[in-house]
Design an enzyme around this catalytic site. Structure first.
Site, PDB file in Angstrom:
ATOM      1  N   HIS A 107       0.544   3.528   0.166  1.00 45.81           N
ATOM      2  CA  HIS A 107       0.644   3.609   1.628  1.00 45.81           C
ATOM      3  C   HIS A 107      -0.156   4.804   2.131  1.00 45.81           C
ATOM      4  O   HIS A 107       0.344   5.913   2.256  1.00 45.81           O
ATOM      5  CB  HIS A 107       2.109   3.726   2.067  1.00 45.81           C
ATOM      6  CG  HIS A 107       2.307   3.415   3.522  1.00 45.81           C
ATOM      7  ND1 HIS A 107       2.988   2.309   3.962  1.00 45.81           N
ATOM      8  CD2 HIS A 107       1.882   4.047   4.638  1.00 45.81           C
ATOM      9  CE1 HIS A 107       2.995   2.283   5.285  1.00 45.81           C
ATOM     10  NE2 HIS A 107       2.320   3.331   5.720  1.00 45.81           N
ATOM     11  N   HIS A 145       4.040  -3.231   8.138  1.00 47.38           N
ATOM     12  CA  HIS A 145       4.948  -2.138   8.453  1.00 47.38           C
ATOM     13  C   HIS A 145       6.235  -2.703   9.044  1.00 47.38           C
ATOM     14  O   HIS A 145       6.232  -3.752   9.692  1.00 47.38           O
ATOM     15  CB  HIS A 145       4.323  -1.198   9.484  1.00 47.38           C
ATOM     16  CG  HIS A 145       3.272  -0.297   8.938  1.00 47.38           C
ATOM     17  ND1 HIS A 145       2.216  -0.747   8.200  1.00 47.38           N
ATOM     18  CD2 HIS A 145       3.110   1.048   9.042  1.00 47.38           C
ATOM     19  CE1 HIS A 145       1.436   0.282   7.873  1.00 47.38           C
ATOM     20  NE2 HIS A 145       1.956   1.384   8.369  1.00 47.38           N
ATOM     21  N   GLU A 198      10.815   1.591  10.334  1.00 47.22           N
ATOM     22  CA  GLU A 198      10.754   3.046  10.453  1.00 47.22           C
ATOM     23  C   GLU A 198      11.186   3.441  11.861  1.00 47.22           C
ATOM     24  O   GLU A 198      12.240   4.052  12.050  1.00 47.22           O
ATOM     25  CB  GLU A 198       9.361   3.601  10.160  1.00 47.22           C
ATOM     26  CG  GLU A 198       9.371   5.140  10.222  1.00 47.22           C
ATOM     27  CD  GLU A 198       8.003   5.781  10.052  1.00 47.22           C
ATOM     28  OE1 GLU A 198       7.951   6.906   9.522  1.00 47.22           O
ATOM     29  OE2 GLU A 198       7.004   5.180  10.466  1.00 47.22           O
ATOM     30  N   ASP A 230       1.135   8.240   3.759  1.00 48.51           N
ATOM     31  CA  ASP A 230       0.933   7.661   5.082  1.00 48.51           C
ATOM     32  C   ASP A 230      -0.305   8.241   5.767  1.00 48.51           C
ATOM     33  O   ASP A 230      -1.379   7.663   5.697  1.00 48.51           O
ATOM     34  CB  ASP A 230       2.194   7.869   5.933  1.00 48.51           C
ATOM     35  CG  ASP A 230       2.292   6.886   7.097  1.00 48.51           C
ATOM     36  OD1 ASP A 230       1.429   6.003   7.209  1.00 48.51           O
ATOM     37  OD2 ASP A 230       3.243   7.006   7.883  1.00 48.51           O
ATOM     38  N   ASP A 231      -0.155   9.379   6.441  1.00 48.47           N
ATOM     39  CA  ASP A 231      -1.255  10.017   7.178  1.00 48.47           C
ATOM     40  C   ASP A 231      -1.232  11.520   6.928  1.00 48.47           C
ATOM     41  O   ASP A 231      -0.806  12.291   7.798  1.00 48.47           O
ATOM     42  CB  ASP A 231      -1.119   9.748   8.688  1.00 48.47           C
ATOM     43  CG  ASP A 231      -1.283   8.288   9.046  1.00 48.47           C
ATOM     44  OD1 ASP A 231      -2.374   7.746   8.810  1.00 48.47           O
ATOM     45  OD2 ASP A 231      -0.309   7.699   9.561  1.00 48.47           O
TER      46      ASP A 231
END
Length: 356
Positions: free
Chosen positions: A13, A199, A202, A280-281
């Protein structure tokens, strides 16, 4: 304690722009005369409220970073550096997620944009020893017909080898769009043998996860952390073998949980869920892959044996080749067999230290 950077693992991810090094973004912005918000360049990670205002700020920063990516050289650099940084953290398999629409204009369209990413993924695999696959992701912010176009493009390049498209995703604000309207795009992807990796779970809770399960038939769920709030739903996810791509730093940065200790990692693992930790980021959250394992160790009390199980889960949930999967699983066993403080039993060393 054993070195977590030497623990073989898979990274499932990671978003394309969000994978950038802070130093790379600063250089691209300087070269293009772009003035960026200071919060993109301080490397400290965001702390936002879990509401639409918080998401708007996150998306605005992401878009500002993405606007600095212009042309083939930039696309290749991001792929190469993401693979280099993963190699430094023990990742032997990277599945990086990209929406080629975002990078299409400077290179002549979505097809050339995707082909550049795939070509560099093959090259990075050969040079760095990290097997790199690509996930094509549609956006909830665009019309579902756009998702079908991307699914057909992804299907043309489908495969399980390095530098091929291995999955199809759906990203962006979970509160946007009608999940069911994206089902035709995912049907196209599944017919091509692509993994379904949307996704969900979340920003929104169990009802949203239910919608994603029913409409998109995920093999893996991007995030999915809030399945922990519904025992029956969690049992369904476990029984169906759906892996959860858990990104603890993202959950805290976006205000889903107040702090690291509130992320229900232990609860999900104890319920038998297949977990693949991801960053993720990292550009925006200030936390890379090893940091997620460190949080599991230092905050949630995972032993080295349990951390090894997390690494095995990520490898098994990946679309890695059989040879890579076997090599990485053997490496996990070897890591666990060493005494803390010993050198890497395989003799391998990280390719490079992450920058930024």
């Amino acid at each position: 304690m054993r070195d977590l950077a030497l623990l073989p693992k898979a990274h499932l991810h990671l978003h394309f722009t969000g994978s950038m090094r802070v130093t790379t973004l600063a250089e691209l912005a300087h070269d293009r005369g772009v003035r960026l918000p200071a919060s993109l360049l301080d490397g400290e990670g965001l702390r936002l409220p879990a509401d639409e205002r918080g998401w708007f700020r996150f998306q605005r920063l992401y878009d500002a970073a993405r606007a600095c990516v212009r042309g083939e050289a930039d696309l290749r650099r991001i792929v190469r550096e993401a693979a280099t940084d993963d190699a430094a953290e023990g990742s032997g398999r990277l599945e990086i997620q990209v929406d080629p629409t975002s990078y299409a204009p400077p290179v002549g369209g979505i097809t050339p944009a995707l082909e550049i990413v795939l070509d560099e993924a093959r090259s990075a695999t050969a040079d760095l020893g990290v097997e790199v696959g690509v996930i094509v992701a549609a956006s909830r912010m665009r019309h579902p017909l756009d998702a079908r176009i991307l699914a057909r493009l992804a299907a043309r390049y489908a495969g399980d080898g390095p530098g091929e498209v291995i999955g199809f995703g759906l990203s962006n604000d979970e509160r946007r769009g009608d999940t069911a309207e994206f089902a035709p795009a995912f049907a196209i992807a599944r017919r091509a043998g692509l993994a379904s990796v949307p996704h969900g779970g979340e920003l929104l809770g169990p009802p949203h996860v239910e919608d994603v399960l029913e409409a998109l038939a995920p093999d893996r769920l991007g995030h999915g952390v809030r399945t922990a709030e519904d025992g029956a739903l969690l049992r369904r996810v476990v029984d169906r073998g759906i892996a959860l791509e858990l990104c603890p730093a993202s959950n805290v940065s976006l205000g889903v949980y107040r702090d690291d200790a509130d992320v229900p990692l232990r609860r999900l693992v104890d319920a038998g869920a297949t977990i693949a930790l991801g960053a993720d980021d990292p550009l925006l959250f200030g936390s890379r892959l090893v940091d997620q394992y460190r949080t599991a160790r230092e905050v949630h009390g995972f032993s080295d044996a349990e951390l090894a199980d997390l690494a095995r889960s990520s490898i098994r949930a990946s679309r890695a080749s059989d040879g890579t999967r076997q090599r990485l699983l053997a490496g996990v066993d070897a890591w666990l067999a060493t005494e803390p403080g010993d050198a890497d039993p395989t003799g391998a060393q990280p390719v490079a230290q992450p920058a930024g």
